[in-house]
Every structure is written in C-alpha cells, then in structure tokens.
Design an enzyme around this catalytic site. Sequence first.
Site, mmCIF file in Angstrom:
data_model
loop_
_atom_site.group_PDB
_atom_site.id
_atom_site.type_symbol
_atom_site.label_atom_id
_atom_site.label_comp_id
_atom_site.label_asym_id
_atom_site.label_seq_id
_atom_site.Cartn_x
_atom_site.Cartn_y
_atom_site.Cartn_z
ATOM 1 N N CYS A 256 0.789 -1.097 0.008
ATOM 2 C CA CYS A 256 -0.006 -0.120 -0.014
ATOM 3 C C CYS A 256 0.847 1.284 0.169
ATOM 4 C CB CYS A 256 -0.939 -0.123 1.234
ATOM 5 S SG CYS A 256 -2.588 0.843 0.568
ATOM 6 N N HIS A 342 -3.863 -5.583 0.026
ATOM 7 C CA HIS A 342 -3.608 -6.365 1.361
ATOM 8 C C HIS A 342 -3.547 -7.780 1.525
ATOM 9 C CE1 HIS A 342 -3.187 -2.589 4.137
ATOM 10 N NE2 HIS A 342 -3.817 -1.931 2.921
ATOM 11 N N GLU A 344 -2.632 -9.871 3.616
ATOM 12 C CA GLU A 344 -3.295 -10.213 4.827
ATOM 13 C C GLU A 344 -4.515 -10.058 5.248
ATOM 14 O OE1 GLU A 344 -3.608 -6.145 5.632
ATOM 15 O OE2 GLU A 344 -2.322 -7.123 4.559
#
Length: 373
Positions: A256, A342, A344
Amino acid sequence: MQASLLLEDGSYFHGQSIGFPMETSGEIVFNTAMTGYEEVLSDPSYLGQIVLFTNSYIGNTGITLDDLESKHMYAEALICKNIPAYADNYRSKKSLHEFLYNQKKSAIFDLDTRLLVQKIRDSGCLYGIISTTDNDIISLKEKLKHTQKKNLANTVSIYSKTENNHCITTKDQEKKYKVAVFDFGIKQGILECLSNLGCDISLIQYPFSIEALDAIQPDGIFFSNGSGDPNILASETSILENMQKILIKYPCFGICLGHQLIGLSFGAKINKLNNGHHAINHPVKSFLTVPHKVMITSQNHNFVVDIENIKNEFEITHLHLNDNTLAGMKHKFLPIYSVQFHPEANPGPRDAEEIFLYFIELMNTFKKEKNNA
C-alpha cells in the site's frame, strides 16, 4: 443525539448519532465490504478519513477486541444507514456505541447513504464535517474551510510508538529472519503474517535513521501501509533519500503506502483515484504464476503508482481488473517487490496471503548469496 453532516460541495444532511458528542472533519471514503467494520475502523490507514459504509447495518456483532487491527479507532468517524440497538455475538466485548464513546469518536446514521455514495462515486472523494453540537450550516461551512489536508504518516507512527499500539501474537516457532518493519501505520494482521512465517520483527518508527537500521543487520526490509498522500510525505520529508539508500542494500517488500513510496523512490508518478479502492472484493490478476490466476483481494487506498516511466527497471506483477491500475510490481535487477492490495486481508479473503512467501524467498536468496560472497 442529533447530528449534521456537511460536504465541501455544499450538500447538507441531518441524522442521528451514537458515540462521543463531538465535531470532526475529514475526507469521506466509501467502503463496500459487507463484513469487517471492526478491522476497518481500527486500520491506521484510515487516519484523517471518515468511512461511509454501504452495508445497510453496521454494529450487528458489536466489538470483538481480538479482531481489531490496532488498539485505537483511527477513522475520524463513520457514516452508515442503520445501527442496531443491540449487538448479538458471543465473542463481543462491547457495543459499537461503547467502543465509539471510549475512543472519543462518533457515528452518524439514519441518512441517505446511497445518495452520499453516488456523490463520491461521481465527484470523487469529498471532505466533510460531522457535528453533534452545531447544526448551523453557515457555521459548519466556515469550519470546513479550515480543514487541513496534510501528511498523516508521521502522526500515525508517533501514535503507534507512544501508545504501544501493537501486540504481536505468533505461532511458537523458530525465528529465522531478521526483518526491519518501517511503520507508517501498520496493521496487526501484517505483523502476525510476518511473524508466523518465522520473522523476528524490529519495528522502526518514522522518521528513521540509516544507522539504526544497519545496527539491526536485517535480512529484509518491510515498508508498511499508512495514511495520507505519499506525494506530500515525499515533498515534506527526506524519506525518499533514505529509502533510496536502503533499497539497494536489502531485500525489500512494500504494501500500500510502502508500495507507493518504493515507486516514488525510483521516479514513478503517483496518481490519485477518483474515489479510491476500499473493499474486500477487488479482483487482481497475478502474473507471477503460469497460468496467470485471478485473486480476490482486500484493498484500501486512494492513490496508485504509474509505472510507465520506470518500466526499464520494474515489471508488472499484478493488475487490478476493474480499472487496469497497477496492483503489484517487482524490480528487474534488485530484490524488491511491492503490492497495492492487502495480502493479509483482515477483513477479506485469503487468496493473496501467499504473497508473503515471495518475501521469504527473496530473503533466503539474499542470505545464500551473502554467505557465498
């Protein structure tokens, strides 16, 4: 409580409010996720932003402390259509109202969220002000004029450091890799993913020194997610100068904001999206596998890297299929790669979690070459 919402285009809304009586302003972004409001509200990347949820009900399951991405609510406030009177979840520790009140934040609801989303979709992200104490439109217009659009990454990192924001819970296993994590507002889920893969994490707060980094002797560097405009961060600090020294010395991975800063360090342009990508259902095509595969990813960003003028150094690894924006890249000669999404999740699908394994591979290769030198 009654509450008012004023947008910078002059639109004015009345609604109800829960949480702490207050007045706050920020950039309004909409999130289309059907679940995961706890993780969203506690994501440091939302600092300076007011989150508008498109889901009809927010707060159904209360607040489960184990699901938070940090110890604090970083979003300035939330906007939604409905908030239930009672939460129903055996894991819940408190209601959304209690959480907001304790965090000194508020929510405005019972207003036309569909119209709000359409405005942002068509006009782009808008700044707004929410007040539970002032319902005068002229007064709110004057206050909104003084809303500052500023670099927020330094604020997040200092907040993280002074408030002991992270509690890494990990699997009981040997730590094989020393990883220096540059914290611009990192999520708990990222730290857990790295730690569970055998990474011994050293959190480095922004601003940082090269000397402190070299003293750790890391096997790899991770540049975290974070809030704010990377162009402002780059223009107001010496961060790119420091990163350019780091990127040629160690295997590096960015997510990001970290991805955007890597792009800026090599001369890429950073463009702002009209209304950003904020949800858990974004399709991304990966070119790292043969045949190529499509992953459904969690995303939270307003800016994208324009790779066009650095194509001699970087190649595209991931592409966002909704608008063909860059979603991932890797350096052709150096052990550097980064993604805009992302892996995760938290909240979201786990399709892209394997991305962390590429970082492990980079560090393994780097260690072998270092030992053979």
